[in-house]
Design an enzyme around this catalytic site. Sequence first.
Site, mmCIF file in Angstrom:
data_model
loop_
_atom_site.group_PDB
_atom_site.id
_atom_site.type_symbol
_atom_site.label_atom_id
_atom_site.label_comp_id
_atom_site.label_asym_id
_atom_site.label_seq_id
_atom_site.Cartn_x
_atom_site.Cartn_y
_atom_site.Cartn_z
ATOM 1 N N ASP A 154 13.881 -70.325 -36.801
ATOM 2 C CA ASP A 154 15.147 -70.067 -37.473
ATOM 3 C C ASP A 154 16.152 -71.146 -37.095
ATOM 4 O O ASP A 154 15.961 -71.881 -36.129
ATOM 5 C CB ASP A 154 15.668 -68.675 -37.090
ATOM 6 N N GLU A 165 -14.870 -90.677 -34.990
ATOM 7 C CA GLU A 165 -13.703 -89.781 -35.005
ATOM 8 C C GLU A 165 -12.572 -90.355 -34.136
ATOM 9 O O GLU A 165 -11.398 -90.262 -34.481
ATOM 10 C CB GLU A 165 -14.099 -88.387 -34.510
#
Length: 736
Positions: free
Chosen positions: A536, A616
């Site tokens: 928030d 990777e």
Amino acid sequence: MAIVNNKNLITLSSKNSSYQMLISPMGHVLHTYYGSRIADSDDMSYSIAYVDRGNSGNPYDAGADRTYSLDTLPQEFSFQGGGDYRITCLEVQNSDGVFCADLRYKSHSISKGKYSIPNLPASYQDGDNDPCETLTITLSDTVLNIEVDLLYSIFEEKDIITRAVRVKNLGSEALNIHKIYSACLDIMGGEHDLIMFHGKHGEERIPDRIAIGRSCHTVSSGRGHSSHHENPFVIVCDQNANEDFGEAYGMGFVYSGNFAAQVQKDAFQVTRMTMGINSDMFILPLNPGEVFDAPETVMSYSAAGLTRLSHNFHSFIRHNICRGKFKLTRRPVLINNWEATYFDFDGEKIEKIARTASELGVEMFVLDDGWFGNRDLDDKALGDWFVNEEKLGCTMGELAKKVNDAGMKFGLWFEPEMINENSQLFRNHPDWAFKTPDRNPITGRSQLVLDFSRKEVVDEVFSMMTKILDTANIEYVKWDFNRSIADVFSATASVQNRGVILHNFVLGTYDLAERLNTRYPDMYIEGCCGGGGRFDMGMMYYTPQIWCSDNTDAIERLRIQYGTSFGYPTSVVGSHVSAVPNHQTGRLTSINTRGVVAMSGSFGYELDLGLLNEDEKKEVTLQIETFKKYWDVIHNGKYYRLTNPISNTEYCAWLFVADDKSKALLNLVKTHKHFSEGRIYIPFKGLDPQKQYLIEDGNVLTGQTFSGAALMGRGLYLDYDMNEYDATQIYITEVK
Ligand code: DGJ
């Protein structure tokens, strides 16, 4: 002038929108307009309907005029006691137990700049080139002897209006405030939808759009934090509004505790939209001479659909809510050890993970849960914020130095508001945990919640934290919060103050956050609440980045990050590449796909990179370079949702476009592969139709040039060789 006062009309105008109110002859502040920009001289009060409606009472001073009723008139701040039976923003009880208020206009003032709110987070003016004016309307009730200030700040360039409310008890009797909301918006006419962002742990902020009917719709949290389940950001829009079309109103709360957003369509085509502190379990005693400041609500209006509304909030949060050194700069790419080790680590293992990550280009290591007290499981030691040197094999200062020597910054996890019963802190201070008398407490993740409404508790946690932060080179803190609050009892709160414990708890959190920000201005804090349970604007004021969800699955994240994007910018979205099979879902996705999804946020890793194969590892290094190349357009550019991953199960696409439209980055994940598919075209948005753009990377048409008009008209098409869960990033730049 952003605020113009013309007789009894006050008009607030920003670049694209205007907001107007009328002070009625009886002293009620009525709402006349919020919409596309109008002339300062326009009087929109013609839109108010004065009609005699049955069972809608009239103020006594209206005399024989039965058309004047607060039950039907659009208002700036509705209150109980005035005959308005719709959602009220204020309910006051006097010392005789009588519920009644009658608020009338007393005065108003207009000033340059932005108001602030004592002890609460609030937006601020972003330097001199961010014009902002403030209107303060003072209402008074001469029987209750209270004044209510309605504060409005308008940010001219941002199309944002902020609102806050202050109540002052000027009388000699103690009052109880049972309800105080911070904003009320009456939208006249139209058929509207409400968009809310529901969720749960691991699935936060999933949009839910419903038609607004006659019943009252409430989006709220009573969990003591804003919560995974609901978010204090809501949208009311035309029923036919979409990303690019239609009127939309957004409201977000700058608050991290219990909230409520209530929306109700009345009997006469007025839709009321409100937001404030949740009035459940809230009773605020206001003694003579006392003042209460209710938290801020941020509002915006868009005449051009939901994307524009999101852009308004993104820019505002980034520039006017977030603070600190890292507000606008690129945050270091981090690696967090949580999913790599959980509690099973020692200093050597940590150093190894950090060194490998550093070699691949990661810039910061974050040591998560498990480094303190005897915390080797999640049922003990919260509150014992002293370093387990036996586990680490060294002091925290030494560990930080080892990480620094490996070429990385160092960050550390805390969970300040929490305590385990099995901890030294609890044994020393059992009354510091929330617990109702004569009952066993509700536990959550085997832990209790510290009573942060008490200053001495916050002081002690601050002191324990600073002892560590002062002695080690810690440049980042991850602030976690892993349960909801259930037992609301403070051992020291008086009977009268028991209805305000949860609000005071939130103030305690803000106090600690402010003290940490002041003492360590160069440190940055990432908010977290078991993922995104306290996502928030209140927390964003202190923590410019918040861990978005404990769900790190790239495909699941598409929906979570999509929903989050309606109210919040990518820069606040903490997002990491984790291991496969994914720990939450077991799903397998490539490292490329995980990277594409995670870098649409504040980017990091959460796995042991040493376990990756050589290809990777090369990919990780490339991803970090890619993020460094594009971060500016990702964080500072405009975000476009190109598909809705909830309704479109074929692919999910989203786009970032630089403010000057000189470059754009399109991101796409193929979520379902069919045999013998047709061509899928992805039109761009937000480009300059006149400009020529080179497809720099990521598509079969790489190397070719198209106009902005062509790219927005037809767009690019997907490569046929994309398989399920494959992802791509298409980068285009302006050809000058
Ligand atoms: C919940 C957080 O969201 C995780 O990232 C991790 O920090 C754990 N808590 C640690 O307990």
